[in-house]
Scaffold this active site. Structure first.
Site, mmCIF file in Angstrom:
data_model
loop_
_atom_site.group_PDB
_atom_site.id
_atom_site.type_symbol
_atom_site.label_atom_id
_atom_site.label_comp_id
_atom_site.label_asym_id
_atom_site.label_seq_id
_atom_site.Cartn_x
_atom_site.Cartn_y
_atom_site.Cartn_z
ATOM 1 N N LYS A 31 -0.097 11.771 5.491
ATOM 2 C CA LYS A 31 0.170 10.684 6.458
ATOM 3 C C LYS A 31 0.827 9.492 5.762
ATOM 4 O O LYS A 31 1.832 8.952 6.216
ATOM 5 C CB LYS A 31 -1.167 10.280 7.098
ATOM 6 N N LYS B 289 0.839 -1.204 0.000
ATOM 7 C CA LYS B 289 0.000 0.000 0.000
ATOM 8 C C LYS B 289 0.880 1.262 0.000
ATOM 9 O O LYS B 289 0.578 2.251 -0.675
ATOM 10 C CB LYS B 289 -0.930 -0.011 1.219
HETATM 11 P P1 NAD Z 1 -12.567 8.742 7.560
HETATM 12 O O1 NAD Z 1 -11.891 9.738 8.431
HETATM 13 O O2 NAD Z 1 -13.665 9.175 6.640
HETATM 14 O O3 NAD Z 1 -13.169 7.525 8.439
HETATM 15 C C1 NAD Z 1 -12.595 7.033 9.600
HETATM 16 C C2 NAD Z 1 -13.715 6.773 10.594
HETATM 17 O O4 NAD Z 1 -13.166 6.212 11.781
HETATM 18 C C3 NAD Z 1 -14.449 8.062 11.019
HETATM 19 O O5 NAD Z 1 -15.847 7.873 10.832
HETATM 20 C C4 NAD Z 1 -14.089 8.223 12.494
HETATM 21 O O6 NAD Z 1 -15.154 8.778 13.270
HETATM 22 C C5 NAD Z 1 -13.835 6.785 12.893
HETATM 23 N N1 NAD Z 1 -12.972 6.653 14.059
HETATM 24 C C6 NAD Z 1 -11.779 7.257 14.290
HETATM 25 N N2 NAD Z 1 -11.282 6.850 15.464
HETATM 26 C C7 NAD Z 1 -12.182 5.963 15.970
HETATM 27 C C8 NAD Z 1 -12.240 5.207 17.155
HETATM 28 N N3 NAD Z 1 -11.270 5.296 18.075
HETATM 29 N N4 NAD Z 1 -13.306 4.406 17.362
HETATM 30 C C9 NAD Z 1 -14.293 4.322 16.443
HETATM 31 N N5 NAD Z 1 -14.312 5.031 15.290
HETATM 32 C C10 NAD Z 1 -13.266 5.841 15.080
HETATM 33 O O7 NAD Z 1 -11.389 8.039 6.726
HETATM 34 P P2 NAD Z 1 -11.525 7.165 5.389
HETATM 35 O O8 NAD Z 1 -11.379 8.050 4.205
HETATM 36 O O9 NAD Z 1 -12.692 6.247 5.503
HETATM 37 O O10 NAD Z 1 -10.159 6.326 5.482
HETATM 38 C C11 NAD Z 1 -9.990 5.235 6.368
HETATM 39 C C12 NAD Z 1 -8.658 4.577 6.065
HETATM 40 O O11 NAD Z 1 -8.655 4.107 4.698
HETATM 41 C C13 NAD Z 1 -7.452 5.518 6.203
HETATM 42 O O12 NAD Z 1 -6.368 4.817 6.743
HETATM 43 C C14 NAD Z 1 -7.180 5.939 4.756
HETATM 44 O O13 NAD Z 1 -5.813 6.303 4.563
HETATM 45 C C15 NAD Z 1 -7.560 4.678 3.997
HETATM 46 N N6 NAD Z 1 -7.993 4.884 2.612
HETATM 47 C C16 NAD Z 1 -8.852 5.902 2.280
HETATM 48 C C17 NAD Z 1 -9.236 6.079 0.934
HETATM 49 C C18 NAD Z 1 -10.157 7.200 0.528
HETATM 50 O O14 NAD Z 1 -10.290 7.444 -0.698
HETATM 51 N N7 NAD Z 1 -10.812 7.910 1.428
HETATM 52 C C19 NAD Z 1 -8.747 5.197 -0.050
HETATM 53 C C20 NAD Z 1 -7.923 4.150 0.323
HETATM 54 C C21 NAD Z 1 -7.552 4.003 1.658
#
Ligand code: NAD
Length: 316
Positions: free
Chosen positions: A258, A190
C-alpha cells in the site's frame, strides 16, 4: 499539561483550543493499542474506539475507557488520534456521515497518525478547517517495538499552532518528533521513509542470497557488514530473522505494498524518477499477489531466492 487556553483564530473565533487532556483514539490495532496505552501512562484521559470490541476491552484493561462508536468517542475530546490502515479507512472515520468531524467540538485537534496519501491528508486538513478543527498528519516510523517503547519517529505536517498543541501528545508516543511542513508534508516524508526501507530490505535480501551462493558464513558476513558503510537499521533489526527464515510480522507486506503505491503515485505526480523504488514496488506487489501479504516485509528475501532459482537450498 497545564497550557494556557488559546483562541482558535480560523473559522470559529469563539472556540478555544485548550491544552489536551482527553484524547479519543480510533484504531486500536498492532500500532494503535500500545500507543493508546502509552497515552494513558502519560496521564491523558483516553477514550478508545475500534470496530472489534475485544480491542476496546484491552484499552480498558490498560486504564483507558471504551466508546461504542466514533461519535461517542470524539464528542468530549480535546484531541482525536486516528491510527487506521489506509486512506479510505481514515476518510470514512473522519469525513463519514457519523464520523469524527461531524461530532468533534470546534477547536479540538485531529491528529491522523496512519500512513495515507499526502493528497488525502491535505483534503482532510481542508475539511477540518471548514469546521474549525485543526488537522495534523503525523505518520510514524519505528514499528510495533517503537510503538510499545514510545520511541516512534513522528513526522508532522500542518499549522505550527496545531503542532504546538499536539506536542505533549506526540512526545508521549515518540522519541523523535519533527514538524516537517504544511498539511501533507508528514505523509510525504513517511512515503520517502517507506521508499528507503523497502529498497534497503531488497538490497539486504540480494546480499544474503549472493553470500549464500558463494558459500560464505552469512552470520559472520552480516556482523562485519553491520560495522561498515553497509550497516543499517534494517541490517541490525532484520538480518537475523531473515537468516532464521522467520517472517512473522512486524510490518506486513500488504501494508508496505500500500505504501509503495503511495510512493509511486506521488513520484509520478511530481515528475520524479524512482527506478529502484519502482522496481522494489513491483517485487513487493508480486509478493502480495503470491499470497504472502501477511508476512513481514523482510519476506522480499523469498522473491530474490525465487528469481535466483535458490528456493530449495535457502529453505533447507
Ligand atoms: P492494524 O490493521 O493492526 O490496525 C488498524 C486497526 O484499525 C484495526 O484494529 C482495525 O480493526 C481498525 N479499524 C479499521 N477500520 C476501522 C474503522 N472504520 N473504525 C474503527 N476501527 C477501524 O494496522 P497497524 O499495523 O496498527 O497500522 C496502522 C497504520 O500505521 C497503517 O497506516 C500502517 O501503514 C501504519 N504503520 C504501521 C507500522 C507497523 O509496524 N505495523 C509501522 C508504521 C506505520
Amino acid at each position: 499539561m497545564g497550557r494556557t487556553a488559546r483562541r482558535h483564530r480560523r473559522n470559529d473565533p469563539g472556540a478555544c483550543a485548550v491544552s489536551v487532556r482527553t484524547i479519543a483514539f480510533i484504531g486500536l490495532g498492532v500500532m494503535g493499542a500500545p500507543m493508546a496505552a502509552n497515552l494513558v501512562r502519560a496521564g491523558f484521559d483516553v477514550v478508545g474506539y475500534n470496530r472489534s470490541a475485544g480491542k476496546r476491552e484491552a484499552l480498558v484493561d490498560a486504564g483507558g475507557r471504551a466508546a461504542p462508536s466514533v461519535a461517542e468517542a470524539v464528542a468530549g475530546a480535546d484531541a482525536v488520534v486516528t491510527m487506521l490502515p489506509d486512506s479510505p479507512d481514515v476518510e470514512a472515520v473522519v469525513l463519514g456521515e457519523d464520523g469524527a468531524l461531524a461530532h468533534m467540538r470546534p477547536g479540538a485537534l485531529l491528529i491522523d497518525m496512519s500512513t495515507i496519501r499526502p493528497d488525502v491528508a491535505r483534503s482532510l486538513a481542508e475539511a477540518g478547517e471548514a469546521r474549525g478543527v485543526p488537522v495534523l498528519d503525523a505518520p510514524v516510523s519505528g514499528g510495533e517495538q517503537g510503538a510499545v517503547e514510545a520511541k516512534l519517529s513522528i513526522m508532522v505536517g500542518g499549522e505550527p499552532e496545531a503542532f504546538a498543541l499536539a506536542e505533549p501528545v506526540l512526545d508521549a508516543l515518540g522519541a523523535t518528533v519533527v514538524h516537517v511542513g504544511a498539511a501533507g508534508a508528514g505523509q510525504t516524508v513517511k512515503a520517502s521513509n517507506q521508499l528507503i526501507v523497502a529498497g534497503v530490505i531488497e538490497l539486504v535480501s540480494e546480499a544474503l542470497v549472493f553470500l549464500d551462493a558463494h558459500g560464505v558464513d552469512r552470520e559472520r558476513a552480516v556482523r562485519v557488514l553491520a560495522g561498515g558503510l553497509a550497516g543499517s537499521t534494517v541490517l541490525d533489526r532484520k538480518a537475523a530473522s531473515m537468516l532464521a527464515r522467520d517472517f512473522a510480522p512486524g510490518f506486513r507486506v500488504d501494508l508496505h505494498h500500500k505504501d509503495l503505491g503511495i510512493v509511486t503515485a506521488a513520484a509520478r505526480e511530481a515528475g520524479v524518477a524512482i527506478p529502484l523504488g519502482a522496481l522494489t514496488a513491483t517485487l513487493m506487489g508480486a509478493l502480495s499477489a503470491q499470497g504472502h501479504g501477511s508476512l513481514d516485509h523482510s519476506a522480499l528475501l523469498l522473491q530474490v531466492e525465487k528469481l535466483s532459482g535458490r528456493e530449495a537450498e535457502a529453505s533447507a
